[in-house]
Each structure stands twice: as structure tokens, then as C-alpha cells.
Scaffold this motif. Structure first.
Motif, short mmCIF file in Angstrom:
data_model
loop_
_atom_site.label_atom_id
_atom_site.label_comp_id
_atom_site.label_asym_id
_atom_site.label_seq_id
_atom_site.Cartn_x
_atom_site.Cartn_y
_atom_site.Cartn_z
N ILE A 131 34.14 34.09 48.08
CA ILE A 131 35.45 34.37 48.64
C ILE A 131 36.36 34.45 47.42
O ILE A 131 36.32 33.58 46.56
CB ILE A 131 35.90 33.22 49.55
N PHE A 132 37.15 35.51 47.33
CA PHE A 132 37.94 35.69 46.13
C PHE A 132 39.41 35.39 46.39
O PHE A 132 39.96 35.76 47.42
CB PHE A 132 37.79 37.14 45.62
N ARG A 150 41.37 39.94 53.09
CA ARG A 150 41.54 40.13 51.67
C ARG A 150 40.65 39.18 50.87
O ARG A 150 40.06 39.56 49.87
CB ARG A 150 43.01 39.92 51.28
N SER A 151 40.55 37.95 51.34
CA SER A 151 39.77 36.99 50.54
C SER A 151 38.27 37.31 50.60
O SER A 151 37.54 37.01 49.67
CB SER A 151 40.06 35.54 50.96
N CYS A 205 37.90 41.61 48.96
CA CYS A 205 38.30 41.98 47.60
C CYS A 205 37.48 41.16 46.60
O CYS A 205 37.16 40.01 46.86
CB CYS A 205 39.78 41.69 47.37
N ARG A 206 37.20 41.79 45.47
CA ARG A 206 36.44 41.07 44.46
C ARG A 206 37.27 40.79 43.22
O ARG A 206 36.81 40.15 42.29
CB ARG A 206 35.25 41.90 44.01
N SER A 207 38.45 41.33 43.20
CA SER A 207 39.27 41.17 42.01
C SER A 207 40.71 41.46 42.44
O SER A 207 40.94 42.14 43.44
CB SER A 207 38.82 42.17 40.96
N GLU A 208 41.66 40.93 41.67
CA GLU A 208 43.06 41.20 42.01
C GLU A 208 43.36 42.68 41.89
O GLU A 208 44.31 43.19 42.48
CB GLU A 208 44.00 40.36 41.15
N TYR A 228 43.42 44.27 45.26
CA TYR A 228 44.41 43.86 46.27
C TYR A 228 45.28 45.03 46.72
O TYR A 228 45.57 45.17 47.90
CB TYR A 228 45.31 42.75 45.71
N ARG A 274 52.80 44.43 46.83
CA ARG A 274 53.13 43.49 45.76
C ARG A 274 52.12 43.52 44.63
O ARG A 274 52.37 43.03 43.55
CB ARG A 274 53.14 42.05 46.32
N TRP A 275 50.92 44.01 44.92
CA TRP A 275 49.84 43.90 43.95
C TRP A 275 49.64 45.17 43.15
O TRP A 275 48.66 45.30 42.43
CB TRP A 275 48.54 43.50 44.65
N TYR A 325 48.64 45.07 39.61
CA TYR A 325 47.38 44.47 39.20
C TYR A 325 46.24 45.48 39.28
O TYR A 325 45.11 45.16 39.02
CB TYR A 325 47.04 43.27 40.09
N ARG A 366 43.06 43.46 25.20
CA ARG A 366 42.05 42.52 25.67
C ARG A 366 41.26 43.07 26.85
O ARG A 366 40.05 42.91 26.95
CB ARG A 366 42.71 41.21 26.05
#
Lengths: 273, 391
Positions: free
Chosen positions: A176-177, B44-45, B48-51, B54, B166-167, B170, B179
Motif C-alpha cells: 500500500i503506497f 489511491r493508496s 498508485c506506486r509512487s507520488e 497521484y 494538487r499532485w 509530483y 539527483r
């Protein structure tokens, strides 16, 4: 027990998004992967969850040299040799030389636990892959004993990452992310109030104004985060500084910006504007 | 109706597989989403695997549940579904551990039964029942579901939040800092144990102890990165606006020190018989020699906007081209010599209509010079068989 088992704690303020992710991870029995800027409370989340649920917390702080195996168990073959030569122990019992790691202890614990795998991205790229099966099935085998350790209770697993390395897809699919967004001003005020309940509102406003302004300055490499703000405010309160002076001079700037270039970048900005 | 969300998510580029989708459905069944806000957060949780995902999730969620014209029936259907889900016993024990292969099989079966996007799309999701999929048939036409959570009294907070995007900052299709580029480039590494022999201390200790103290030395070849990285960058006039982006890529690549070697070359508009080793284009080397030096372990990234006058690419009297070989042939030679090569274009994709861009795109796989683009490029040049054993 219902779904909403975690609501934050008196000292840990979590937004509804984060609460939802934590509760989803608990309900589904899947690891929760938490990412976010440094200082957004990723590690403290595990402590807060453990506290709120009343479970013991088992922390595994990952370093660049950490191997996945260490989280399961290690076989202390050197001790066994030493004992066989100089000790008076019975060395035929290999079990005595098997030491369970964090996951091993969590799996064998009588009560449910919270496992924190802190900064998983510090380890080798293969590290997460080596834990896939263990986290999926919550079981691993000890070859020396020819035994399988299966979790009595699926531990609530919280994994933090600073995104120094990419995590493998197969690993991400199983988690869960949650990405902890940097707190907005309102929430930041709440957080600061937890740490410094008695801080003067005028001073707090001044410090917040400066803090968020500094975070916006272009060219800053390490923007100050929550912990730096709290430290800074603590010192400002102790020094009894006038809020106007805080606005004007950024006193004790070293607490907020720890790199010389960043202080220089701020100086340039101030002279211009 | 949730199948619509799945299609919207996939259309927005989220690589959601059967596993995650089933976890999502399973969570819904167990009442983890009792209103639209909770649905948004829970989805979403899990999905999604990454911000970086989102924003795409927000967009897909808005596509599915945030339509401008939301019919009251749709809102009522969603509300009814959510209420039924909420009534589902949340104290139920965790789901039985399902064999992933079985799940996959089942998923494929359902997928085969489903005739298209809008017919029976929610065959495998519903309000009750005990099957891991459930069924509802409530929504045979695969309708779009509005954002009003209950009673149609305005939009749900989650949909509104999703609509605020909002995302957006990202997303990983922006150009980010050095980086991020380093992290992407790092995926190029391919380790192999064929360096000089070194002592494997851990294994030596273990073996020695198992021998009851008779020392047994275990040796193994050292781990070495096999990949040589080559950057060839256009330093021509049209690249001036992109200088900063290219500079970032260059510093990321040169700072990394994980590659067996790293070389940077510069060219002007297109590669001809000479290529430069400095940005000022004073020191030149023969392109043929550079190409001869490329091997199967070289990964070559060409960086440039690929837009030039057609004659600069196709005619044999190209810029300073004294040997009479057109630029396009030099590019082909590079691509042929080093199959692990890709073109990174700093121009946004909508400007890739130019004829020379298309021509070059047929020689090299072309990717935008963003973090996501670089990642795809890295994936493309990592020849699949070149994933050696990592000890």
C-alpha cells in the motif's frame, strides 16, 4: 474491531489521507510503503501506530550494507565453533546459534506486532526483491534447521523510503503506497503546537512566514523541514527574540539551512527583494 | 462502474495489473470505502506506486466520478453501492490467502467473458456475496458515475480534491533535478562478477567454522559494472534554450562514477565525420574511430532536438562534412554498432512533427528528456538478455 483502527495519537498528527492508507494496510494485511520529504514524520508514524494499537514495535534500520537475510535470521557459526573448542555448551543443538532478525521475531511473537523497515532505499537495489516472498507469505525457512517459520499474526509492516533508489515494481505492487505531502501552514501550526504548546502566537506567525518563504526560495538544495522548524522555534523562544527581528534578520539561520550555499542563496534573494 | 475507473486509470498510463485491482475490489467488498472520499483515498493508496502516479490517479478519478453532468440516478447508484459496502461486516476475518495464479486465471476468465468496455463491465464487482469478485449487474451499460456522494447534495470532497490536481508537481514527466536523473541512470547498471579475484570473507569464515576450524579460503571474482555510458549531445544553436536540461543530464551522468567508463561528445546539429570532445567544439576526433570503439556493452544516448534543415541530415555535403557521408548515415552507423542506444529529445513531444525528427526517430527510439523519458529510454536500451546474474 472495525476498519478505522488508527486515528493518530496525541503527539502524532496525521491527515485523513494518511489515516486511510494506514488503516487500509492494516485491514488488508499488506505492508505500507511511506515516502515523503525528510522530516515529514515517516519513521514516527510507525511509533505512533504501535502506540495507538498497543502493539510492540520492532524496528529494522536499514543501512547500505544490510542484507535481507539479517531480517529473518542469522546463524552464528563462529560462536558455535568457539563453543565447540573452548566452551562447555552442547554445540549439537544448532538452534542455539540461530538468532532471529526483526521479521523473524515478529513472525514468532505471541502477540501482533508493528514492524518498521526504516529507509529501505538505503540498502542494495536487490534488497526489496529478496524480501518479496517473506512479506507476501509472511513465512520463511531456516535451512540449517529445515524448518519453516510462519507468522502467527501478520505484523503491521511500515516501510519508509527517501527515494534514494528506485524500488522494484514487483515490490511496489505488493505494498500500500502513501506519499506524505509536506504539511500546509495550518497543519504545520498544529504540529508545532504539539511540540511547543506555549509558543507565543505572534512569534509563531513570524517564524511560519519566514519558514514557508525560505522553503520557496529558488536554488535551495535542502529545504528546511518540520524538525528544523521545531528546533528553530525552540531556540527563538529560549532566546526570547522579538518577532519583528525574526522577520527582519532570520536569526539562528543555521538551524534552518544547514548548507552554506543555501544560506548564500537566501542572502542573495533577500538583497534582491 | 469501477471497471470504468480501471480503464480510465490505464488510459492515464497507470500500469495497474490484476493483482492490485483485485486487492482494490477485495478492499471495497470488505467495506474499506464507505463514501466517495474514502473510495478516493483507498483507491489511491492501493493503485498508485509512487507520488508521480497521484496526478494521473486524480485525473482518472475525475474522469470517472467527476463528470460535469451527474445524473441523480447515478449518484444514487453509487450511494447505494457504498452503503451496501459499508454494511458489509468489517469484522470479517482477513481474506483467505488466495493463490496468485488462481487469481490471475480467474481474472483472465472474467476478462474473456467481458465483451467490451461497456458490456457487463462490472460483472466482477458488486455489493455483496462472498466470491472474491462479486457481481452486481446494477450498471449494465457501464455508466459514468457522478461525484455527489449521497443525495446529490453537491460534489464530494474527494472529487473536488482530485479536480484540484494538487499532485501535478509530483509527476515524473517534468524535468527534475540532477539527483532524479541519477536515480534513473542508475538503472543502467549491470553487474557481473568477472573482475579480479577477491577473498569472500563471509563465506570463508562460514566454511572454516563448518570445517571445525580448518581454514578454507573462498575466493570469487569482484563485482564490476559492465556498462559504458556515452552521451552525444547537440550543442547547436537551436539547442540553446535547452542548455540547462542537457547540462543537468551531463552532470548527473558524470557525477555517478558507477559506469565502467563515461564519455561525452558534442556535435553541431547532426553527427558528421568529426565529433567534438568539448562543448566549445575545439577538440575533435574522428567519428569513425568513436564508432569503432563502441561495443555491445556501450549504452549511447543521443541528446538533441533533432530538428534541422533536411539537407543537414540527408545530403552528403552536410555541415563540414568533407568525406561526403550524410549525417543520417553516421547516425545509422552509431545505431547499428550499438543496439543499446536511444535519442533523448528536450523538445516537448508535441513539437516532434518535424520531418527530420521523424527520420531520426526511425533510427533511434526517441524519448523526451524528462525523468520519465529517461527512465523509458534506460529501459529500452537495457537489452533484456543483458540482465546478468547479480550475486
Amino acid at each position: 474491531m472495525g476498519f478505522d483502527r488508527f486515528h493518530g495519537t496525541a503527539t502524532y498528527i496525521a491527515d485523513p489521507d494518511l489515516l486511510s492508507s494506514v488503516n487500509a494496510a492494516i485491514a488488508l494485511g499488506r505492508p505500507l510503503l511511506v515516502k515523503g520529504e525528510p522530516g515529514t514524520g515517516k519513521t514516527r508514524l510507525a511509533h505512533a501506530v504501535a502506540q495507538a494499537l498497543g502493539y510492540p514495535l520492532l524496528g529494522w534500520h536499514v543501512k547500505s550494507t544490510t542484507k535481507a537475510q539479517e531480517g529473518l535470521y542469522t546463524y552464528d557459526v563462529v560462536q558455535r565453533l568457539n563453543d565447540s573448542r573452548f566452551g562447555d555448551h552442547d554445540v549439537s543443538d544448532i538452534r542455539r546459534y540461530i538468532k532471529l532478525g526483526v521479521l523473524g521475531r515478529a513472525f514468532t511473537a505471541k502477540e501482533p506486532t508493528v514492524v518498521l523497515i526504516d529507509e529501505i532505499d538505503k540498502a542494495d537495489v536487490e534488497f526489496p526483491n529478496d524480501l518479496l516472498r517473506e512479506l507476501d507469505e509472511m513465512a520463511f525457512s531456516i535451512h540449517e534447521l529445515d524448518e519453516t517459520v510462519t507468522a502467527r499474526h501478520r505484523p503491521v509492516t511500515i516501510i519508509t523510503s527517501n527515494a534514494e533508489k528506485e524500488l522494484p515494481d514487483a515490490f511496489l505492487r505488493r505494498c500500500i503506497f502513501h506519499y506524505i505531502a509536506f504539511p500546509d501552514r495550518e497543519r504545520m501550526t498544529e504540529i508545532v503546537r504539539v511540540h511547543l504548546p506555549a509558543v507565543d502566537q505572534v512569534l509563531l506567525d513570524a517564524a511560519m512566514d519566514r519558514f514557508f518563504a525560505i522553503r520557496k526560495v529558488g536554488g535551495i538544495r535542502k529545504a528546511p523541514s518540520t524538525s528544523e522548524l521545531v528546533d528553530w522555534l525552540t531556540v527563538l523562544v529560549k532566546a526570547g527574540l522579538d518577532p519583528e527581528r525574526v522577520r527582519r534578520e532570520d536569526p539562528f539561520l543555521g538551524l534552518l539551512l544547514k548548507q552554506e550555499q543555501d544560506q548564500a542563496a537566501l542572502g542573495t534573494q533577500r538583497r534582491r527583494g | 462502474m469501477f471497471t470504468d475507473l480501471l480503464f480510465a486509470l490505464r488510459a492515464r498510463g497507470l500500469p495497474i495489473g490484476a493483482g492490485e485491482w483485485l486487492v482494490f475490489l477485495d478492499g471495497l467488498q470488505r467495506g474499506l470505502a464507505s463514501d466517495v472520499d474514502a473510495l478516493y483515498r483507498f483507491g489511491r493508496s492501493v493503485l498508485c506506486r509512487s507520488e508521480a502516479d497521484y496526478d494521473a490517479f486524480d485525473l482518472a478519478f475525475t474522469d470517472t466520478f467527476g463528470g460535469a453532468a451527474v445524473s441523480p440516478e447515478v449518484a444514487a447508484a453509487l450511494a447505494a453501492w457504498l452503503e451496501a459496502a459499508a454494511a458489509f461486516n468489517p469484522d470479517a476475518p482477513p481474506p483467505p490467502e488466495l493463490d496468485p495464479e488462481k487469481l490471475w486465471e480467474e481474472f483472465l476468465k472474467r476478462l474473456a467473458e467481458q465483451k467490451g468496455r461497456h458490456s457487463g463491465g462490472n460483472h466482477w464487482i458488486g455489493t455483496g456475496g462472498t466470491s472474491p469478485f462479486g457481481h452486481s449487474g446494477r450498471n449494465p451499460n457501464g455508466m459514468r458515475v457522478g461525484g455527489a456522494p449521497r443525495g446529490g447534495g453537491g460534489r464530494g470532497g474527494a472529487v473536488q480534491l482530485a479536480e484540484e490536481r494538487r499532485w501535478a508537481n509530483y509527476r515524473d514527466d517534468r524535468v527534475l533535478d540532477v539527483r532524479d536523473l541519477e536515480v534513473a541512470l542508475r538503472m543502467l547498471r549491470a553487474f557481473r562478477r568477472d573482475g579480479p579475484v577477491e577473498l569472500d570473507l563471509d563465506e570463508t569464515i562460514r566454511k572454516t567454522c563448518e570445517n571445525a576450524g580448518d581454514v578454507e579460503l573462498i575466493e570469487r571474482p569482484a563485482r564490476k559494472n559492465q556498462v559504458h555510458l556515452v552521451l552525444m549531445m547537440d550543442a547547436g544553436g537551436s539547442m540553446a534554450p535547452h542548455a540547462e536540461k542537457v547540462e543537468r543530464l551531463f552532470s548527473a551522468a558524470s557525477r555517478m562514477r558507477v559506469f565502467k567508463s563515461f564519455k561525452a561528445y558534442y556535435f553541431h546539429n547532426c553527427v558528421y565525420d568529426r565529433i567534438y570532445t568539448d562543448m566549445e567544439q575545439l577538440r575533435r576526433v574522428s567519428t569513425a574511430q568513436v564508432i569503432d570503439g563502441l561495443g555491445p556493452r556501450h549504452r549511447v544516448f543521443m541528446v538533441g532536438d533533432a530538428s534541422m534543415a533536411p539537407y543537414e541530415l540527408f545530403q552528403s555535403y552536410g555541415w563540414l562534412g568533407r568525406e561526403g557521408v550524410p549525417g543520417v548515415d553516421w547516425l545509422r552507423r552509431i545505431a547499428r554498432r550499438s543496439p543499446g542506444s536511444a535519442w533523448l529529445n528536450p523538445d516537448p513531444e508535441q513539437y516532434w512533427q518535424h520531418p527530420t525528427v521523424a527520420a531520426i526517430g526511425r533510427i533511434f527510439p526517441m524519448f523526451p528528456l524528462t525523468v520519465a523519458g529517461l527512465r523509458s529510454a534506460v529501459r529500452a536500451v537495457r537489452v533484456p538478455r543483458a540482465r546478468p546474474h547479480v550475486a
